[in-house]
Design a protein around this motif. Structure first.
Motif, PDB file in Angstrom:
ATOM      1  N   ALA A   3      22.435  13.155 -30.787  1.00  0.00           N
ATOM      2  CA  ALA A   3      22.259  12.745 -32.187  1.00  0.00           C
ATOM      3  C   ALA A   3      23.079  11.499 -32.517  1.00  0.00           C
ATOM      4  O   ALA A   3      22.623  10.643 -33.284  1.00  0.00           O
ATOM      5  N   MET A   4      24.270  11.372 -31.928  1.00  0.00           N
ATOM      6  CA  MET A   4      25.130  10.217 -32.178  1.00  0.00           C
ATOM      7  C   MET A   4      24.714   9.001 -31.351  1.00  0.00           C
ATOM      8  O   MET A   4      25.260   7.921 -31.529  1.00  0.00           O
ATOM      9  N   GLY A   5      23.773   9.191 -30.439  1.00  0.00           N
ATOM     10  CA  GLY A   5      23.322   8.082 -29.600  1.00  0.00           C
ATOM     11  C   GLY A   5      24.224   7.810 -28.407  1.00  0.00           C
ATOM     12  O   GLY A   5      24.059   6.814 -27.716  1.00  0.00           O
ATOM     13  N   GLU A   6      25.196   8.680 -28.176  1.00  0.00           N
ATOM     14  CA  GLU A   6      26.101   8.491 -27.041  1.00  0.00           C
ATOM     15  C   GLU A   6      25.482   8.931 -25.725  1.00  0.00           C
ATOM     16  O   GLU A   6      25.934   8.529 -24.657  1.00  0.00           O
ATOM     17  N   LEU A   7      24.464   9.759 -25.795  1.00  0.00           N
ATOM     18  CA  LEU A   7      23.755  10.221 -24.609  1.00  0.00           C
ATOM     19  C   LEU A   7      22.265   9.967 -24.851  1.00  0.00           C
ATOM     20  O   LEU A   7      21.622  10.699 -25.603  1.00  0.00           O
ATOM     21  N   PRO A   8      21.736   8.897 -24.268  1.00  0.00           N
ATOM     22  CA  PRO A   8      20.329   8.543 -24.513  1.00  0.00           C
ATOM     23  C   PRO A   8      19.378   9.635 -24.030  1.00  0.00           C
ATOM     24  O   PRO A   8      19.628  10.289 -23.012  1.00  0.00           O
ATOM     25  N   SER A   9      18.302   9.801 -24.771  1.00  0.00           N
ATOM     26  CA  SER A   9      17.303  10.803 -24.406  1.00  0.00           C
ATOM     27  C   SER A   9      15.917  10.278 -24.758  1.00  0.00           C
ATOM     28  O   SER A   9      15.780   9.285 -25.468  1.00  0.00           O
ATOM     29  N   VAL A  10      14.928  10.967 -24.224  1.00  0.00           N
ATOM     30  CA  VAL A  10      13.535  10.637 -24.538  1.00  0.00           C
ATOM     31  C   VAL A  10      12.843  11.901 -25.022  1.00  0.00           C
ATOM     32  O   VAL A  10      13.203  13.002 -24.623  1.00  0.00           O
ATOM     33  N   LYS A  11      11.891  11.721 -25.891  1.00  0.00           N
ATOM     34  CA  LYS A  11      11.114  12.853 -26.378  1.00  0.00           C
ATOM     35  C   LYS A  11       9.740  12.779 -25.730  1.00  0.00           C
ATOM     36  O   LYS A  11       9.045  11.763 -25.842  1.00  0.00           O
ATOM     37  N   ILE A  12       9.357  13.837 -25.059  1.00  0.00           N
ATOM     38  CA  ILE A  12       8.047  13.925 -24.426  1.00  0.00           C
ATOM     39  C   ILE A  12       7.391  15.184 -24.967  1.00  0.00           C
ATOM     40  O   ILE A  12       7.843  16.297 -24.675  1.00  0.00           O
ATOM     41  N   GLY A  13       6.372  14.995 -25.770  1.00  0.00           N
ATOM     42  CA  GLY A  13       5.770  16.143 -26.446  1.00  0.00           C
ATOM     43  C   GLY A  13       6.795  16.736 -27.391  1.00  0.00           C
ATOM     44  O   GLY A  13       7.388  16.036 -28.198  1.00  0.00           O
ATOM     45  N   LYS A  14       7.044  18.018 -27.241  1.00  0.00           N
ATOM     46  CA  LYS A  14       8.034  18.690 -28.081  1.00  0.00           C
ATOM     47  C   LYS A  14       9.399  18.763 -27.411  1.00  0.00           C
ATOM     48  O   LYS A  14      10.340  19.270 -27.996  1.00  0.00           O
ATOM     49  N   ARG A  15       9.476  18.269 -26.189  1.00  0.00           N
ATOM     50  CA  ARG A  15      10.728  18.379 -25.427  1.00  0.00           C
ATOM     51  C   ARG A  15      11.585  17.136 -25.539  1.00  0.00           C
ATOM     52  O   ARG A  15      11.092  16.029 -25.595  1.00  0.00           O
ATOM     53  N   ARG A  16      12.882  17.339 -25.556  1.00  0.00           N
ATOM     54  CA  ARG A  16      13.868  16.266 -25.528  1.00  0.00           C
ATOM     55  C   ARG A  16      14.481  16.298 -24.131  1.00  0.00           C
ATOM     56  O   ARG A  16      15.007  17.318 -23.706  1.00  0.00           O
ATOM     57  N   LEU A  17      14.353  15.203 -23.391  1.00  0.00           N
ATOM     58  CA  LEU A  17      14.857  15.139 -22.027  1.00  0.00           C
ATOM     59  C   LEU A  17      15.899  14.040 -21.873  1.00  0.00           C
ATOM     60  O   LEU A  17      15.827  13.005 -22.538  1.00  0.00           O
ATOM     61  N   ILE A  18      16.832  14.281 -20.973  1.00  0.00           N
ATOM     62  CA  ILE A  18      17.871  13.319 -20.662  1.00  0.00           C
ATOM     63  C   ILE A  18      17.724  12.979 -19.180  1.00  0.00           C
ATOM     64  O   ILE A  18      17.774  13.869 -18.321  1.00  0.00           O
ATOM     65  N   GLU A  19      17.533  11.690 -18.903  1.00  0.00           N
ATOM     66  CA  GLU A  19      17.332  11.259 -17.527  1.00  0.00           C
ATOM     67  C   GLU A  19      18.607  11.463 -16.716  1.00  0.00           C
ATOM     68  O   GLU A  19      19.709  11.284 -17.221  1.00  0.00           O
ATOM     69  N   ALA A  20      18.431  11.835 -15.442  1.00  0.00           N
ATOM     70  CA  ALA A  20      19.567  12.116 -14.573  1.00  0.00           C
ATOM     71  C   ALA A  20      20.502  10.919 -14.464  1.00  0.00           C
ATOM     72  O   ALA A  20      21.728  11.077 -14.483  1.00  0.00           O
ATOM     73  N   ASP A  21      19.948   9.720 -14.376  1.00  0.00           N
ATOM     74  CA  ASP A  21      20.823   8.539 -14.256  1.00  0.00           C
ATOM     75  C   ASP A  21      21.616   8.294 -15.541  1.00  0.00           C
ATOM     76  O   ASP A  21      22.724   7.761 -15.500  1.00  0.00           O
ATOM     77  N   LYS A  22      21.081   8.710 -16.684  1.00  0.00           N
ATOM     78  CA  LYS A  22      21.826   8.589 -17.953  1.00  0.00           C
ATOM     79  C   LYS A  22      22.999   9.567 -17.983  1.00  0.00           C
ATOM     80  O   LYS A  22      24.064   9.255 -18.521  1.00  0.00           O
ATOM     81  N   LEU A  23      22.809  10.753 -17.387  1.00  0.00           N
ATOM     82  CA  LEU A  23      23.914  11.705 -17.289  1.00  0.00           C
ATOM     83  C   LEU A  23      25.018  11.140 -16.405  1.00  0.00           C
ATOM     84  O   LEU A  23      26.199  11.225 -16.742  1.00  0.00           O
ATOM     85  N   ARG A  24      24.641  10.540 -15.278  1.00  0.00           N
ATOM     86  CA  ARG A  24      25.630   9.948 -14.382  1.00  0.00           C
ATOM     87  C   ARG A  24      26.384   8.804 -15.075  1.00  0.00           C
ATOM     88  O   ARG A  24      27.600   8.690 -14.962  1.00  0.00           O
ATOM     89  N   ALA A  25      25.646   7.966 -15.788  1.00  0.00           N
ATOM     90  CA  ALA A  25      26.269   6.843 -16.497  1.00  0.00           C
ATOM     91  C   ALA A  25      27.224   7.360 -17.578  1.00  0.00           C
ATOM     92  O   ALA A  25      28.315   6.810 -17.773  1.00  0.00           O
ATOM     93  N   PHE A  26      26.835   8.414 -18.273  1.00  0.00           N
ATOM     94  CA  PHE A  26      27.680   9.008 -19.296  1.00  0.00           C
ATOM     95  C   PHE A  26      29.011   9.457 -18.690  1.00  0.00           C
ATOM     96  O   PHE A  26      30.081   9.190 -19.228  1.00  0.00           O
ATOM     97  N   LEU A  27      28.940  10.142 -17.556  1.00  0.00           N
ATOM     98  CA  LEU A  27      30.157  10.609 -16.895  1.00  0.00           C
ATOM     99  C   LEU A  27      31.007   9.449 -16.383  1.00  0.00           C
ATOM    100  O   LEU A  27      32.230   9.470 -16.485  1.00  0.00           O
TER     101      LEU A  27
END
Length: 73
Positions: free
Chosen positions: A46-70
């Motif tokens: 929600a704060m935009g600190e962890l980028p995500s995409v919405k596909i249909g009704k699902r909110r997904l976070i790409e694996a490379d975005k998780l790695r970048a976050f860490l």
């Protein structure tokens, strides 16, 4: 007459045991992967600190975005 498409296998990392690595995680899956609470991961999205995409009704976070976050922490 229709021609069927030939599908090529995805070219991504394999996990130990021969299972393909996930390309994206649901919010609960990302929370588990990061060892954080689901509520906190939703807050990060929600704060935009962890980028995500919405596909249909699902909110997904790409694996490379998780790695970048860490990496950025």
């Amino acid at each position: 007459m229709t021609r069927s498409r030939e599908s090529k296998p995805a070219e991504h990392q394999m996990r130990p045991g021969g299972m393909p690595e996930k390309l994206a995680y649901s919010v609960p899956g990302a929370a588990e992967a990061l060892s954080l609470s689901v509520d906190y991961v939703w807050k990060l999205v929600a704060m935009g600190e962890l980028p995500s995409v919405k596909i249909g009704k699902r909110r997904l976070i790409e694996a490379d975005k998780l790695r970048a976050f860490l990496k950025d922490r």
